[in-house]
Design an enzyme around this catalytic site. Structure first.
Site, PDB file in Angstrom:
ATOM      1  N   ALA A 131      -9.371  12.929  17.630  1.00 54.88           N
ATOM      2  CA  ALA A 131      -9.158  14.223  18.478  1.00 54.88           C
ATOM      3  C   ALA A 131     -10.211  14.582  19.642  1.00 54.88           C
ATOM      4  CB  ALA A 131      -8.702  15.562  18.088  1.00 54.88           C
ATOM      5  N   ASP A 191      -4.174   1.746  15.830  1.00 55.15           N
ATOM      6  CA  ASP A 191      -3.763   0.746  16.269  1.00 55.15           C
ATOM      7  C   ASP A 191      -2.497   0.429  17.013  1.00 55.15           C
ATOM      8  OD1 ASP A 191      -4.731  -0.326  13.859  1.00 55.15           O
ATOM      9  OD2 ASP A 191      -2.577   1.095  12.539  1.00 55.15           O
ATOM     10  N   TYR A 206       1.289  -1.198   0.233  1.00 54.32           N
ATOM     11  CA  TYR A 206       0.175  -0.245   0.138  1.00 54.32           C
ATOM     12  C   TYR A 206       0.817   1.175   0.018  1.00 54.32           C
ATOM     13  CZ  TYR A 206       0.793   0.709   5.465  1.00 54.32           C
ATOM     14  OH  TYR A 206       1.074   0.935   6.328  1.00 54.32           O
ATOM     15  N   ARG A 235     -13.429  -1.184   6.259  1.00 51.72           N
ATOM     16  CA  ARG A 235     -12.679  -0.516   5.143  1.00 51.72           C
ATOM     17  C   ARG A 235     -14.052  -0.930   3.909  1.00 51.72           C
ATOM     18  NH1 ARG A 235     -10.484   2.391   8.829  1.00 51.72           N
ATOM     19  NH2 ARG A 235      -8.046   2.243   8.915  1.00 51.72           N
TER      20      ARG A 235
END
Length: 300
Positions: free
Chosen positions: A229, A260, A89, A168
């Site tokens: 945030a 992650d 990717y 995704r």
């Protein structure tokens, strides 16, 4: 001294990350692997961290295997498949926010659940097993239940199962398939670690509290809803609801692996017996550090 035995399941890929000069650096990363990488750096040495996946037998696959091993992560449960290779990717950045382009048509990791006996051996005698929605998405409709069955057996044997839905949409044939698979995975998980900006739109959740309720109804005993945030909402059976406000980050360089790395620090704290508030703070602190540098894996 015997330590905890941790396993992450999924796909490690070749990462092409942009440099300041406009070129790209080659690294190795992938959502569940990133969590394993950070867990290895946080946890004490008696604890072991292994990765379960599949790679090819070509040069780049062997280079990846060497990279994983040198990171201190066990590779005994990474299968080699001769006619496959590893996915790739590329990260594109705009004002610190990342977007990805993927090449994974011949990824061996798509077959990580093709051998049930191998998978059941991988999950055996684990204290913690972590996987993600991307782990599910790359598997075929035939192999997804094989993974669910192995995780269910591991949970019954005492393993804590942690699941990040990490949705995704373009990896799935349609929205219903994605939603059904994610909720089926949540049903075999103890800890679910969604991100509200992903889950909210997909499931129609009006707020993070609704996200928590949906995963609790599926059977999860601990749910932590990350929200960029913004305020983190969490729930744990026996403790109830907890919120945490992350310290604002002045400059976001690259948001790759924000979730992650949060997962890793949070799960490490739980393994070490920390209360929810401390676990959330640890997760937010590591995530803030990671998004201040380029790429998924940032040396601590």
């Amino acid at each position: 001294m015997t330590g905890k035995r941790i396993l992450a399941i999924g796909e490690c890929m070749v990462e092409m990350a942009p440099r300041d000069d406009g070129a790209f650096s080659r690294n190795f990363a992938g959502d569940s692997f990133n969590t394993a990488w950070y867990l290895r750096r946080i946890l004490p040495q008696p604890d072991t961290v292994d990765y379960c996946s599949a790679i090819g037998t070509d040069a780049i696959s062997e280079t990846m295997a060497d990279f994983i091993a040198k990171a201190g992560i066990g590779t005994d449960f990474i299968r080699r498949i001769g006619d496959r290779t590893v996915g790739l990717y590329m990260i594109e950045l705009k004002d610190g926010e990342r977007s990805f382009s993927y090449w994974r048509g011949q990824s061996a990791a798509k077959l990580l659940a093709a051998e049930p006996d191998f998978l059941e051996e991988a999950v055996k005698d684990r204290d913690l097993i972590h996987f993600s929605g991307i782990t599910l998405a790359i598997l075929s409709e035939e192999h997804r239940p094989v993974l669910m069955d192995a995780l269910q057996k591991a949970r019954a044997a005492g393993a804590v199962i942690a699941f990040d839905p990490n949705m995704r949409a373009r990896l799935w044939p349609d929205g219903d398939t994605m939603r059904n698979a994610v909720m089926a995975a949540a049903a075999v998980a103890d800890i679910v670690l969604p991100s509200f900006d992903e889950d909210g739109p997909v499931f129609g959740d009006v707020d993070p509290v609704a996200t928590i309720a949906r995963y609790r109804d599926a059977g999860a005993t601990t749910v932590v809803v990350k929200n960029g945030a913004g305020r983190i909402h969490a729930f744990e059976a026996g403790e109830g609801g907890v919120t945490f406000d992350p310290v604002p980050v002045a400059t976001v360089v690259d948001s790759t692996a924000a979730g992650d790395s949060f997962n890793a620090a949070f799960l490490a704290a739980r393994l070490q017996g920390e209360v929810m508030a401390v676990s959330l703070a640890n997760g937010a602190a590591l995530s803030a550090r990671v998004i201040g540098s380029r790429g998924a894996l940032v040396e601590l």
